[in-house]
Motif scaffolding. Sequence first.
Motif, mmCIF file in Angstrom:
data_model
loop_
_atom_site.group_PDB
_atom_site.id
_atom_site.type_symbol
_atom_site.label_atom_id
_atom_site.label_comp_id
_atom_site.label_asym_id
_atom_site.label_seq_id
_atom_site.Cartn_x
_atom_site.Cartn_y
_atom_site.Cartn_z
ATOM 1 N N ALA A 57 -14.919 15.518 -15.336
ATOM 2 C CA ALA A 57 -13.943 16.493 -14.845
ATOM 3 C C ALA A 57 -12.602 16.343 -15.560
ATOM 4 O O ALA A 57 -11.928 17.340 -15.859
ATOM 5 C CB ALA A 57 -13.762 16.351 -13.331
ATOM 6 N N LEU A 58 -12.210 15.111 -15.865
ATOM 7 C CA LEU A 58 -10.958 14.886 -16.595
ATOM 8 C C LEU A 58 -11.025 15.526 -17.973
ATOM 9 O O LEU A 58 -10.057 16.130 -18.445
ATOM 10 C CB LEU A 58 -10.655 13.392 -16.715
ATOM 11 N N GLY A 59 -12.173 15.402 -18.637
ATOM 12 C CA GLY A 59 -12.342 15.988 -19.960
ATOM 13 C C GLY A 59 -12.371 17.506 -19.951
ATOM 14 O O GLY A 59 -12.256 18.134 -21.007
ATOM 15 N N ARG A 60 -12.527 18.098 -18.778
ATOM 16 C CA ARG A 60 -12.554 19.559 -18.654
ATOM 17 C C ARG A 60 -11.197 20.148 -18.229
ATOM 18 O O ARG A 60 -11.074 21.361 -18.090
ATOM 19 C CB ARG A 60 -13.632 19.969 -17.648
ATOM 20 N N LEU A 61 -10.211 19.279 -18.032
ATOM 21 C CA LEU A 61 -8.882 19.779 -17.689
ATOM 22 C C LEU A 61 -8.327 20.571 -18.866
ATOM 23 O O LEU A 61 -8.628 20.265 -20.024
ATOM 24 C CB LEU A 61 -7.939 18.621 -17.348
ATOM 25 N N PRO A 62 -7.494 21.583 -18.604
ATOM 26 C CA PRO A 62 -6.936 22.385 -19.702
ATOM 27 C C PRO A 62 -6.203 21.520 -20.728
ATOM 28 O O PRO A 62 -5.407 20.650 -20.358
ATOM 29 C CB PRO A 62 -5.951 23.321 -18.989
ATOM 30 N N GLY A 63 -6.485 21.747 -21.990
ATOM 31 C CA GLY A 63 -5.786 21.042 -23.056
ATOM 32 C C GLY A 63 -5.996 19.547 -23.057
ATOM 33 O O GLY A 63 -5.165 18.807 -23.589
ATOM 34 N N THR A 64 -7.093 19.077 -22.492
ATOM 35 C CA THR A 64 -7.315 17.638 -22.315
ATOM 36 C C THR A 64 -8.682 17.238 -22.839
ATOM 37 O O THR A 64 -9.657 17.952 -22.651
ATOM 38 C CB THR A 64 -7.211 17.263 -20.823
ATOM 39 N N SER A 65 -8.729 16.092 -23.501
ATOM 40 C CA SER A 65 -10.012 15.537 -23.933
ATOM 41 C C SER A 65 -10.043 14.045 -23.641
ATOM 42 O O SER A 65 -9.004 13.379 -23.615
ATOM 43 C CB SER A 65 -10.244 15.780 -25.432
ATOM 44 N N VAL A 66 -11.239 13.547 -23.392
ATOM 45 C CA VAL A 66 -11.442 12.108 -23.203
ATOM 46 C C VAL A 66 -11.629 11.499 -24.584
ATOM 47 O O VAL A 66 -12.534 11.887 -25.321
ATOM 48 C CB VAL A 66 -12.672 11.833 -22.303
ATOM 49 N N ARG A 67 -10.779 10.561 -24.936
ATOM 50 C CA ARG A 67 -10.850 9.918 -26.248
ATOM 51 C C ARG A 67 -11.708 8.654 -26.220
ATOM 52 O O ARG A 67 -12.499 8.416 -27.095
ATOM 53 C CB ARG A 67 -9.443 9.574 -26.755
ATOM 54 N N ARG A 68 -11.481 7.832 -25.225
ATOM 55 C CA ARG A 68 -12.241 6.586 -25.073
ATOM 56 C C ARG A 68 -12.383 6.275 -23.599
ATOM 57 O O ARG A 68 -11.533 6.627 -22.795
ATOM 58 C CB ARG A 68 -11.525 5.416 -25.749
ATOM 59 N N CYS A 69 -13.469 5.580 -23.283
ATOM 60 C CA CYS A 69 -13.712 5.135 -21.919
ATOM 61 C C CYS A 69 -14.165 3.681 -21.980
ATOM 62 O O CYS A 69 -15.040 3.335 -22.778
ATOM 63 C CB CYS A 69 -14.769 6.011 -21.253
ATOM 64 N N SER A 70 -13.585 2.862 -21.142
ATOM 65 C CA SER A 70 -13.978 1.454 -21.084
ATOM 66 C C SER A 70 -15.362 1.326 -20.455
ATOM 67 O O SER A 70 -15.897 2.274 -19.883
ATOM 68 C CB SER A 70 -12.974 0.655 -20.247
#
Length: 167
Positions: free
Chosen positions: A30-43
């Motif tokens: 869901a965070l990666g689907r926020l407007p203008g937002t991408s997930v770069r890395r996840c621990s």
Amino acid sequence: MNAGAPVRAFVAFGGNEGEVQANLLAAIDALGRLPGTSVRRCSSFYRTPAWGRTDQPDFLNGVVELRTELGASELMQALLAVEARFGRVRGEGAERWGPRTVDLDLLVYGDEVRDDPGLTLPHPRLHERAFVLVPLAEIAPGLAVPGRGRVDQLLAAVDASGIQAIP
């Protein structure tokens, strides 16, 4: 939306109630689907003993790095909305340090420092919490936390025993 270039932001995630791992994966999505937002890395996910109120199940915790065009306040509101979708109760009626389905905390937003009602940056207790510093150090050990120091140095100053990576 933030009028400038995308900002690097770090968000801690955790939970210990319900289908925890599935909920956390869905929240990250869901965070990666926020407007203008991408997930770069996840621990990795880490199993951590409950903190504050210890008579509850262990938590799964981790940290995600985002690249976002949202302003800090907009991002914080979006995090609260994602939590609410997973049944997280905040404010009146919520149990402090109690069990939760999904907990999202904005740790660092670029190099912004602020102390406003509802949003303090960097997160005011991140430098004290091994359950945040261990996963943060996995993905950004050299990150300079404004006013606190580098993540790897902050981690060296806390007790991280009891925190276990989930294979």
